[in-house]
Structures are given as C-alpha cells and as structure tokens.
Scaffold this active site. Structure first.
Site, short mmCIF file in Angstrom:
data_model
loop_
_atom_site.label_atom_id
_atom_site.label_comp_id
_atom_site.label_asym_id
_atom_site.label_seq_id
_atom_site.Cartn_x
_atom_site.Cartn_y
_atom_site.Cartn_z
N ARG A 30 8.86 20.15 -0.79
CA ARG A 30 7.74 19.36 -0.26
C ARG A 30 6.46 19.56 -1.07
NH1 ARG A 30 8.24 17.73 5.42
NH2 ARG A 30 10.35 16.90 5.47
N ARG A 34 0.99 16.97 2.22
CA ARG A 34 -0.34 16.87 2.82
C ARG A 34 -1.27 18.04 2.53
NH1 ARG A 34 2.24 15.32 8.47
NH2 ARG A 34 3.74 16.71 7.50
N ARG A 43 -1.68 8.65 0.28
CA ARG A 43 -0.98 8.40 1.55
C ARG A 43 -1.76 7.41 2.42
NH1 ARG A 43 1.48 7.55 5.62
NH2 ARG A 43 2.47 9.01 7.06
N ASP A 80 12.56 10.25 0.92
CA ASP A 80 12.95 10.98 2.12
C ASP A 80 14.45 10.86 2.31
OD1 ASP A 80 11.39 12.34 4.55
OD2 ASP A 80 13.22 11.41 5.29
N TYR A 156 20.47 12.95 12.58
CA TYR A 156 19.35 12.02 12.86
C TYR A 156 19.88 10.68 13.37
CZ TYR A 156 15.47 14.76 10.96
OH TYR A 156 14.50 15.71 10.76
O1 CP3 Z 1 10.14 17.94 -1.55
C1 CP3 Z 1 9.44 16.96 -1.87
O2 CP3 Z 1 8.24 17.05 -2.19
C2 CP3 Z 1 10.14 15.61 -2.04
C3 CP3 Z 1 10.00 14.69 -0.97
C4 CP3 Z 1 10.70 14.95 0.35
C5 CP3 Z 1 10.16 14.51 1.59
N1 CP3 Z 1 11.10 14.72 2.55
C6 CP3 Z 1 8.83 13.90 1.76
C7 CP3 Z 1 8.23 13.87 3.09
C8 CP3 Z 1 11.96 15.47 0.61
C9 CP3 Z 1 12.95 16.12 -0.34
C10 CP3 Z 1 12.20 15.32 2.01
C11 CP3 Z 1 13.46 15.73 2.66
C12 CP3 Z 1 13.56 15.70 4.11
N2 CP3 Z 1 13.06 14.75 4.98
C13 CP3 Z 1 14.31 16.63 4.86
C14 CP3 Z 1 15.09 17.78 4.27
C15 CP3 Z 1 14.23 18.93 3.94
C16 CP3 Z 1 13.69 19.68 5.13
O3 CP3 Z 1 12.48 19.65 5.33
O4 CP3 Z 1 14.50 20.32 5.82
C17 CP3 Z 1 14.21 16.26 6.21
C18 CP3 Z 1 14.85 16.97 7.38
C19 CP3 Z 1 13.43 15.06 6.27
C20 CP3 Z 1 13.08 14.25 7.47
C21 CP3 Z 1 11.62 14.18 7.67
N3 CP3 Z 1 10.74 13.51 6.85
C22 CP3 Z 1 10.86 14.76 8.73
C23 CP3 Z 1 11.44 15.61 9.84
C24 CP3 Z 1 9.52 14.41 8.52
C25 CP3 Z 1 8.35 14.67 9.44
C26 CP3 Z 1 7.86 16.07 9.34
C27 CP3 Z 1 6.55 16.14 8.61
O5 CP3 Z 1 6.37 17.05 7.80
O6 CP3 Z 1 5.70 15.29 8.89
C28 CP3 Z 1 9.45 13.66 7.32
C29 CP3 Z 1 8.24 13.10 6.70
C30 CP3 Z 1 7.95 13.50 5.29
N4 CP3 Z 1 8.85 13.49 4.27
C31 CP3 Z 1 6.67 13.90 4.77
C32 CP3 Z 1 6.86 14.12 3.41
C33 CP3 Z 1 5.81 14.51 2.40
C34 CP3 Z 1 5.37 13.96 5.57
C35 CP3 Z 1 4.94 12.57 5.89
C36 CP3 Z 1 3.48 12.30 5.68
O7 CP3 Z 1 2.98 12.33 4.55
O8 CP3 Z 1 2.84 12.01 6.70
#
Ligand code: CP3
Length: 347
Positions: A30, A34, A43, A80, A156
C-alpha cells in the site's frame, strides 16, 4: 565477465532469482496511499475509488509517487484486488470509511449472476496504466503486478463486503464445498487470464495477496488456498515461463512453510505476527522471505522502530530477504518515520 547470465540491475528481481544482499531491497505494501499528501490530492480528483483504478492517468501518477519520493526498489501497480469480481460482472463500490461493497453471490443462482469468463476489455485501462508505468520507471526499479488469491476474492464475493472473521465464506465452505470450489476454479481461470495480460503489458513479477489465509484451517488451506495459487502460477508460466511470484498468505502461521514449498512461488511474504527468528529457520531455507515490520511500529516511530527494524534485518541476514511491512502502511503513518526506516535499512 565469465557468467553467461546478464547482470541483473533490479535488486528485488535478483533476490527472487536467489541472490542475497547485505542491505535488502525494500518496498511497502500500500505504498501508494493516504499517508502521502500527493496521493490524497490525486485521489480527490477521482469520482470514486473504482473509477480511480480504471483511470490510466491517475493510476500511473500515484504508482510513481512513492518511487519519486523514496526511491523504493519496487513499484506496485495501483489498482485493487476487487477489479476481478468487477470484471466478472459483480459491480464493486467503495463506501467512504466502510470499505468495499458488492452484491453478494447467491448459490441458488448457480453463478447465473456472473460472467463465465473475465471481461478483459473492462480491465483495458489497467493494462494501459501498466504500459505507461513501465516506460516511466527507472531501470533499477522492479515493477510488480498483483491479484488477490481466489479464496480472498471469493470471500468478498460471498459476503459482499469485508467481514471480521469471514463467517459467511467459512460457513459456506462447510455447507456447500462444491459451490465454493467451483467459484475458486472460476477465479483461478480469471486470475490466469488477467495476470497473463499484466505480464504482456510489462510487469516484472507478481504478488498474490491471500489476505484471508488466516481464516482457513486443516485441509481448507490446501484445497482453497495453496492448490489454487499453485494452479495460477503454473498457468501464467505456461505463457511466461520465467515469471516470478511472491505469495503473501497473511495470518497463516506455520503454513507459511507450505506456501513456500507447495505453490511454486519465488518468495514468501510474512505478516507481522510471524517471529522473524522462527521464519529464518523454517521458511528462509526454502525460499527468500519478504517482510515483516508491524505497520503500527512505523506509526509510533522512535527507538522501538529502530530496534524492530534491526531485529528483522539481523534475523534474515543469512538468506534472501526483501524488506517490507507485515501488512499495508496505514494512513496515520508520519512520513518522517518512513524516512527514518529507510535510513536505517540503507545505512
Ligand atoms: O500496495 C499498493 O500500493 C497497490 C495498490 C493496492 C490497493 N489495494 C490500493 C487500495 C493493492 C495491492 C490492494 C490490495 C487489496 N485490496 C487487498 C489485499 C491486501 C491487503 O490489504 O490485505 C485487499 C484485501 C483489498 C480490498 C480493499 N481495498 C479494502 C478492504 C479497502 C478499504 C480499506 C482501506 O484502506 O480503505 C480497499 C481500498 C484501497 N485499495 C485503498 C487503496 C490505496 C484505499 C482507498 C482510498 O484511497 O480511499
């Protein structure tokens, strides 16, 4: 030079190829997120998170931001894991402060509500982003593509959202194992097709996120996680025989050893709950390891951050190691603490 192998300029790829370094390569799960003001600015331009993922301009920009700021050894595609269900016909929405929401699958419809095959056309903006990122990255930076492992993505699709202990998918796996297996089989095929296109567009290596490995017990972990991941890796390598894989089975405890032995991966990602000294003996002799600093240690910072960083470096100094967190960086992380960590690792 007597070696017939070309010199590997990408340090992280070299680790996946079996080399070890005194100072390990580093990236952060990640890392585009943010905690970065420049990310928050981009964003705010996107209508919603899924549109953000499907915008090649914005996805390219935020993928490159942490490379410019910190010079990490790897860039990970900004996208994602839930674009896969989206491209299978289950629209995904991200609700602010709640996370992802999708229409839960109904087993009585026998997959009538999703496509048989993944709609790669819907994902074409992702491949366009990969081509642009590829051409903009420094030559020493490894470019990582990714997907979610079938069990994590299936969870999911079954629950329609994130759930604390994954009760919906665990229960369905007991009550209707055939349905869950068929869903996983569809996700294996979808993931292979998706990753082959990522490889074609230019990623150097692939991380598979099994974020919910910790919810599986007994033979579930073999059937629903390890075996499907092994099939994905094999499937991609039929087209790209040299493709490298990192498998992250979050929360899988002693089963990290099975991910190392049985999936065909080139490295295993360790979550922050794993004792580095145990993993150095049990996992690292099999494969290079990636991890595993507690993301909250980086929020708190101070001497404790240095001590934990040193303990990880020391434990994994005898073999292949990619430094990373044990899960994604959190929004509250002070940037100075990331800089402090990098100074510690790079010396
Ligand atoms: O690692 C990176 O920087 C690459 C991008 C990436 C994102 N999600 C961006 C993201 C990757 C590799 C993921 C994978 C992902 N997404 C997983 C597996 C990794 C883990 O965390 O276990 C999972 C379970 C998801 C599903 C997901 N996406 C959730 C549960 C959420 C909400 C939680 C949160 O942090 O808000 C997301 C949103 C998400 N995916 C964000 C980002 C940067 C935040 C969204 C935002 O900018 O508002």
């Amino acid at each position: 030079m007597t070696s017939s192998k070309p010199l590997q300029t990408k340090k992280l790829l070299a680790v996946l190829d079996g080399q070890k370094f005194d100072r390990p390569p580093i990236w952060i799960m990640r890392q585009a997120g943010r905690y970065l003001p420049e990310y928050r600015e981009v964003r705010s331009k996107a209508k919603n998170f899924i549109e953000f993922c499907y915008s090649p301009d914005l996805a390219t920009e935020v993928t490159l931001q942490p490379i410019r700021r910190f010079g990490f050894d790897a860039a990970i595609l900004f996208s994602d894991i839930l674009v896969v269900p989206d491209a299978l016909g289950l629209p995904v929405h991200f609700v602010e402060n709640e996370g992802p929401k999708l229409q839960p699958l109904d087993p009585s419809l026998n997959f009538g509500e999703i496509h048989k095959e993944i709609d790669l056309e819907r994902l074409s903006p992702v491949f366009e982003a990969i081509r642009r990122i590829r051409s903009a990255l420094p030559k020493e930076t490894t470019f990582l593509g990714f997907c979610g492992a079938p069990w994590t993505v299936a969870s999911y699709m079954i629950a329609g959202k994130g759930t604390p202990e994954l009760a919906p998918s665990r229960l369905l796996a007991y009550r209707n194992p055939l349905y869950v297996q068929q869903l996983i089989d569809r996700l294996v095929d979808a993931s292979i097709a998706y990753l082959i296109r990522q490889a074609e567009a230019g990623v150097d290596a692939i991380q598979i996120f099994e974020s919910f490995a910790g919810a599986l017990t007994g033979d579930g972990i073999g059937k629903f996680s390890i075996e499907p991941i092994a099939r994905i890796i094999k499937g991609v390598r039929q087209k790209y025989p040299d493709m490298k894989f990192i498998v992250f089975g979050r929360g899988s405890g002693g089963n990290h050893v099975r991910y190392a032995r049985e999936t065909g991966a080139n490295a295993v990602g360790l979550d922050w709950g794993v004792d580095p000294q145990w993993a150095a003996k049990a996992v690292q002799p099999i494969l290079p390891v990636q991890g595993n600093l507690d993301p909250l240690a980086v929020v708190a910072g101070g001497d404790n951050l240095d001590r934990q960083t040193d303990a990880i470096l020391e434990a994994f100094s005898g073999g292949g190691h990619i430094f990373n967190f044990g899960h994604g960086i959190v929004p509250e992380t002070p940037i100075e603490n990331v800089e402090r960590l990098l100074r510690r690792i790079r010396g």
